[in-house]
Design a protein around this motif. Sequence first.
Motif, PDB file in Angstrom:
ATOM      1  N   PRO A  30       9.422  -6.802  -7.894  1.00  0.00           N
ATOM      2  CA  PRO A  30       7.965  -6.689  -8.035  1.00  0.00           C
ATOM      3  C   PRO A  30       7.548  -6.075  -9.368  1.00  0.00           C
ATOM      4  N   VAL A  31       6.403  -6.516  -9.858  1.00  0.00           N
ATOM      5  CA  VAL A  31       5.803  -5.959 -11.069  1.00  0.00           C
ATOM      6  C   VAL A  31       5.410  -4.509 -10.794  1.00  0.00           C
ATOM      7  N   LEU A  32       4.895  -4.281  -9.609  1.00  0.00           N
ATOM      8  CA  LEU A  32       4.495  -2.958  -9.143  1.00  0.00           C
ATOM      9  C   LEU A  32       5.145  -2.704  -7.789  1.00  0.00           C
ATOM     10  N   PRO A  33       5.476  -1.449  -7.473  1.00  0.00           N
ATOM     11  CA  PRO A  33       5.973  -1.163  -6.124  1.00  0.00           C
ATOM     12  C   PRO A  33       4.895  -1.502  -5.097  1.00  0.00           C
ATOM     13  N   ARG A  72      -0.146  -3.659  -0.061  1.00  0.00           N
ATOM     14  CA  ARG A  72      -1.035  -2.803  -0.840  1.00  0.00           C
ATOM     15  C   ARG A  72      -0.278  -2.205  -2.018  1.00  0.00           C
ATOM     16  N   TYR A  73      -1.037  -1.816  -3.028  1.00  0.00           N
ATOM     17  CA  TYR A  73      -0.492  -1.221  -4.243  1.00  0.00           C
ATOM     18  C   TYR A  73      -1.151   0.134  -4.455  1.00  0.00           C
ATOM     19  N   ARG A  74      -0.377   1.130  -4.882  1.00  0.00           N
ATOM     20  CA  ARG A  74      -0.946   2.446  -5.197  1.00  0.00           C
ATOM     21  C   ARG A  74      -1.689   2.371  -6.521  1.00  0.00           C
ATOM     22  N   GLU A  75      -2.859   2.957  -6.542  1.00  0.00           N
ATOM     23  CA  GLU A  75      -3.661   2.956  -7.760  1.00  0.00           C
ATOM     24  C   GLU A  75      -2.928   3.687  -8.892  1.00  0.00           C
ATOM     25  N   PRO A 116      -5.372  14.613  -4.355  1.00  0.00           N
ATOM     26  CA  PRO A 116      -5.934  13.657  -3.406  1.00  0.00           C
ATOM     27  C   PRO A 116      -4.997  12.462  -3.270  1.00  0.00           C
ATOM     28  N   PRO A 117      -4.965  11.859  -2.107  1.00  0.00           N
ATOM     29  CA  PRO A 117      -4.064  10.712  -1.926  1.00  0.00           C
ATOM     30  C   PRO A 117      -4.481   9.533  -2.799  1.00  0.00           C
ATOM     31  N   ASP A 118      -3.491   8.746  -3.168  1.00  0.00           N
ATOM     32  CA  ASP A 118      -3.756   7.538  -3.944  1.00  0.00           C
ATOM     33  C   ASP A 118      -4.589   6.569  -3.130  1.00  0.00           C
ATOM     34  N   ARG A 119      -5.455   5.872  -3.819  1.00  0.00           N
ATOM     35  CA  ARG A 119      -6.185   4.792  -3.184  1.00  0.00           C
ATOM     36  C   ARG A 119      -5.238   3.592  -3.117  1.00  0.00           C
ATOM     37  N   LEU A 120      -5.213   2.907  -1.992  1.00  0.00           N
ATOM     38  CA  LEU A 120      -4.385   1.711  -1.851  1.00  0.00           C
ATOM     39  C   LEU A 120      -5.243   0.500  -2.184  1.00  0.00           C
ATOM     40  N   LEU A 121      -4.750  -0.311  -3.104  1.00  0.00           N
ATOM     41  CA  LEU A 121      -5.494  -1.472  -3.583  1.00  0.00           C
ATOM     42  C   LEU A 121      -4.925  -2.757  -2.996  1.00  0.00           C
ATOM     43  N   THR A 122      -5.798  -3.715  -2.782  1.00  0.00           N
ATOM     44  CA  THR A 122      -5.369  -5.024  -2.301  1.00  0.00           C
ATOM     45  C   THR A 122      -4.872  -5.856  -3.477  1.00  0.00           C
ATOM     46  N   GLU A 123      -4.204  -6.946  -3.165  1.00  0.00           N
ATOM     47  CA  GLU A 123      -3.700  -7.838  -4.207  1.00  0.00           C
ATOM     48  C   GLU A 123      -4.829  -8.385  -5.092  1.00  0.00           C
ATOM     49  N   PRO A 124      -5.946  -8.843  -4.512  1.00  0.00           N
ATOM     50  CA  PRO A 124      -7.043  -9.327  -5.372  1.00  0.00           C
ATOM     51  C   PRO A 124      -7.614  -8.233  -6.269  1.00  0.00           C
ATOM     52  N   GLU A 125      -7.685  -6.984  -5.784  1.00  0.00           N
ATOM     53  CA  GLU A 125      -8.190  -5.891  -6.612  1.00  0.00           C
ATOM     54  C   GLU A 125      -7.274  -5.646  -7.815  1.00  0.00           C
ATOM     55  N   VAL A 126      -5.965  -5.631  -7.568  1.00  0.00           N
ATOM     56  CA  VAL A 126      -5.004  -5.410  -8.652  1.00  0.00           C
ATOM     57  C   VAL A 126      -5.048  -6.577  -9.634  1.00  0.00           C
TER      58      VAL A 126
END
Length: 71
Positions: free
Chosen positions: A46-49, A58-61, A16-26
Motif C-alpha cells: 500500500p501507498v499508505l497503511p 480507512r486511512y489515518r490522517e 487527540p486521535p487521528d481522524r480516519l479518512l475514506t478512500e475518496p477523501e484521501v
Amino acid sequence: MKKPDLPPDPPDRPDPPDRLLTEPEVARRLNCSAGWLRAPRSRDEPVLPVIRLGGLVRYRESDLHRLIRAA
C-alpha cells in the motif's frame, strides 16, 4: 479586550486521535484516483497503511500528512 493567558496543556494529556479518512477523501487530497490507492494495496504494497474495519478501508490522517511531507 485582552485574552486571558491560558496555561499550557499538561504533558500527560494524550494527543487527540487521528481522524480516519475514506478512500475518496484521501484520493481527493492527493489529487489521484481511488484506483491508484487501491491497486498497490491489493498487492500488499500500500501507498499508505490502511485500517480495515469489516469491509471498510480507512486511512489515518497523520499517515497522509507524513506522505505529503515526504514527497
